[in-house]
Design an enzyme around this catalytic site. Structure first.
Site, PDB file in Angstrom:
ATOM      1  N   LYS A   1       0.836  -1.210   0.000  1.00 42.10           N
ATOM      2  CA  LYS A   1       0.000   0.000   0.000  1.00 42.10           C
ATOM      3  C   LYS A   1       0.868   1.257   0.000  1.00 42.10           C
ATOM      4  CE  LYS A   1      -2.276  -0.823   3.824  1.00 42.10           C
ATOM      5  NZ  LYS A   1      -1.609  -2.041   4.326  1.00 42.10           N
TER       6      LYS A   1
ATOM      7  N   ARG B   1      -9.901   0.312   8.442  1.00 41.06           N
ATOM      8  CA  ARG B   1      -9.134  -0.917   8.656  1.00 41.06           C
ATOM      9  C   ARG B   1      -9.936  -1.945   9.450  1.00 41.06           C
ATOM     10  NH1 ARG B   1      -3.290   0.764   8.388  1.00 41.06           N
ATOM     11  NH2 ARG B   1      -2.083  -0.698   9.598  1.00 41.06           N
TER      12      ARG B   1
ATOM     13  N   ARG C   1      12.377  -4.415   4.675  1.00 37.82           N
ATOM     14  CA  ARG C   1      11.915  -3.053   4.373  1.00 37.82           C
ATOM     15  C   ARG C   1      12.698  -2.008   5.171  1.00 37.82           C
ATOM     16  NH1 ARG C   1       5.622  -1.347   4.707  1.00 37.82           N
ATOM     17  NH2 ARG C   1       5.765  -1.643   6.945  1.00 37.82           N
TER      18      ARG C   1
ATOM     19  N   ARG D   1      11.408   0.373  10.413  1.00 38.50           N
ATOM     20  CA  ARG D   1      10.275   0.851  11.206  1.00 38.50           C
ATOM     21  C   ARG D   1      10.135   0.027  12.475  1.00 38.50           C
ATOM     22  NH1 ARG D   1       5.016   1.517   7.548  1.00 38.50           N
ATOM     23  NH2 ARG D   1       4.198   0.327   9.285  1.00 38.50           N
TER      24      ARG D   1
ATOM     25  N   ARG E   1       0.675  -7.927  13.783  1.00 38.39           N
ATOM     26  CA  ARG E   1      -0.067  -7.144  12.784  1.00 38.39           C
ATOM     27  C   ARG E   1      -0.841  -8.057  11.838  1.00 38.39           C
ATOM     28  NH1 ARG E   1       4.505  -3.779  10.318  1.00 38.39           N
ATOM     29  NH2 ARG E   1       2.933  -2.772   9.054  1.00 38.39           N
TER      30      ARG E   1
HETATM   31  P1  AMP Z   1       0.625   1.353   8.719  1.00 35.83           P
HETATM   32  O1  AMP Z   1       1.722   2.284   8.412  1.00 35.83           O
HETATM   33  O2  AMP Z   1      -0.591   1.574   7.851  1.00 35.83           O
HETATM   34  O3  AMP Z   1       1.047  -0.097   8.731  1.00 35.83           O
HETATM   35  O4  AMP Z   1       0.125   1.691  10.209  1.00 35.83           O
HETATM   36  C1  AMP Z   1       1.005   1.586  11.296  1.00 35.83           C
HETATM   37  C2  AMP Z   1       0.224   1.466  12.585  1.00 35.83           C
HETATM   38  O5  AMP Z   1      -0.607   2.631  12.750  1.00 35.83           O
HETATM   39  C3  AMP Z   1      -0.747   0.289  12.643  1.00 35.83           C
HETATM   40  O6  AMP Z   1      -0.101  -0.905  13.039  1.00 35.83           O
HETATM   41  C4  AMP Z   1      -1.744   0.786  13.682  1.00 35.83           C
HETATM   42  O7  AMP Z   1      -1.223   0.694  14.990  1.00 35.83           O
HETATM   43  C5  AMP Z   1      -1.861   2.264  13.343  1.00 35.83           C
HETATM   44  N1  AMP Z   1      -2.940   2.539  12.358  1.00 35.83           N
HETATM   45  C6  AMP Z   1      -2.813   3.084  11.109  1.00 35.83           C
HETATM   46  N2  AMP Z   1      -4.018   3.205  10.508  1.00 35.83           N
HETATM   47  C7  AMP Z   1      -4.927   2.706  11.398  1.00 35.83           C
HETATM   48  C8  AMP Z   1      -6.350   2.523  11.375  1.00 35.83           C
HETATM   49  N3  AMP Z   1      -7.094   2.862  10.303  1.00 35.83           N
HETATM   50  N4  AMP Z   1      -6.930   1.987  12.470  1.00 35.83           N
HETATM   51  C9  AMP Z   1      -6.218   1.659  13.547  1.00 35.83           C
HETATM   52  N5  AMP Z   1      -4.891   1.775  13.649  1.00 35.83           N
HETATM   53  C10 AMP Z   1      -4.238   2.294  12.577  1.00 35.83           C
END
Ligand code: AMP
Length: 225
Positions: free
Chosen positions: A13, A88, A127, A160, A171
């Site tokens: 994504k 999500r 990554r 990260r 996750r």
């Molecule tokens: P990402 O970069 O999209 O993988 O997001 C990193 C972290 O941010 C996730 O593991 C969640 O802890 C939090 N996060 C991002 N978007 C959401 C969402 N829509 N709902 C809940 N937590 C989120």
């Protein structure tokens, strides 16, 4: 047009969101990046989100919905947005529907980036990212020109915090249980288009671009079943 990108961690994504946004000529917004920025700058939102994010857990739905509600009314999102990482969960999808309905704005499409868990774990383990401009690299398939240095801004690359093996596993559990029902919901609504992100990055980029171009041509119907 409002387009939602969905997909397991590591499905691509973040790497391909910018391309979709470019084709649609709208901004792209990653809720993960917004939250990481909030944590780094120690805002109220960041303080609330930090402990969930560190453990690889999702931030509670009410926090996410109020964040997005504020942004939906901003001039930057007036022409549309590519949302990477929101909604999500099923409650977030329902809440988002309600926010859009209140504003008389339609949901354009949900693009599901589809990748096997094995391939996704492999990608996440190699990554690297640039905390300054959020550029994403993969040491095996998409390395930076100079080791450890961002091609875009020249800043140092990092791993990260949530790409550690334990957190990656958490996750995935979260993705299956929380995001799975949301994907079924969008599939039943007939707004889901699947894009396979398996294989070399050039092939994936082409498939993503084609999917985005079909959206601008108004042909959003995909193979979401
Ligand atoms: P990402 O970069 O999209 O993988 O997001 C990193 C972290 O941010 C996730 O593991 C969640 O802890 C939090 N996060 C991002 N978007 C959401 C969402 N829509 N709902 C809940 N937590 C989120």
């Amino acid at each position: 047009m409002i387009v939602v990108l969905a997909g397991a961690p590591g499905a691509g994504k973040g790497t391909h969101a910018a391309r979709v946004a470019e084709v649609l000529d709208v901004p792209h917004v990653s809720t993960g990046d917004l939250l990481r920025g909030a944590v780094d700058s120690g805002t109220e939102l960041g303080k609330k989100a930090e402990s969930y994010m560190k453990g690889g857990e999702l931030v509670p739905d009410d926090i996410m919905l109020s964040l997005v509600a504020g942004l939906l009314d901003s001039p930057e999102w007036e022409r549309g947005v590519v949302l990477d990482g929101f909604p999500r969960t099923l409650p977030q999808a329902h809440g988002f529907d309600a926010l859009l309905k209140e504003r008389g704005r339609p949901l354009g499409r949900v693009l599901l980036f589809d990748l096997s868990e094995e391939a996704a774990v492999d990608r996440l383990s190699s990554r690297m990212w640039c905390p300054k401009d959020s550029s994403i690299y993969n040491l095996k398939t998409n390395p930076p020109a100079t080791d450890g240095v961002c091609d875009v801004c020249g800043g140092p690359l990092e791993r990260r915090a949530d790409d550690e093996p334990e957190t990656i596993r958490a996750r995935f559990v979260e993705f299956r249980s929380a995001t799975g029902p949301m994907i079924d919901y969008y599939k039943d609504l007939g707004v889901l288009t699947r894009v396979s992100t398996e294989g070399p990055i050039e092939d994936v980029s082409r498939r993503v671009r084609e999917a985005a171009e079909r959206l601008t041509a108004g042909d959003g119907v995909g193979d979401g079943r």
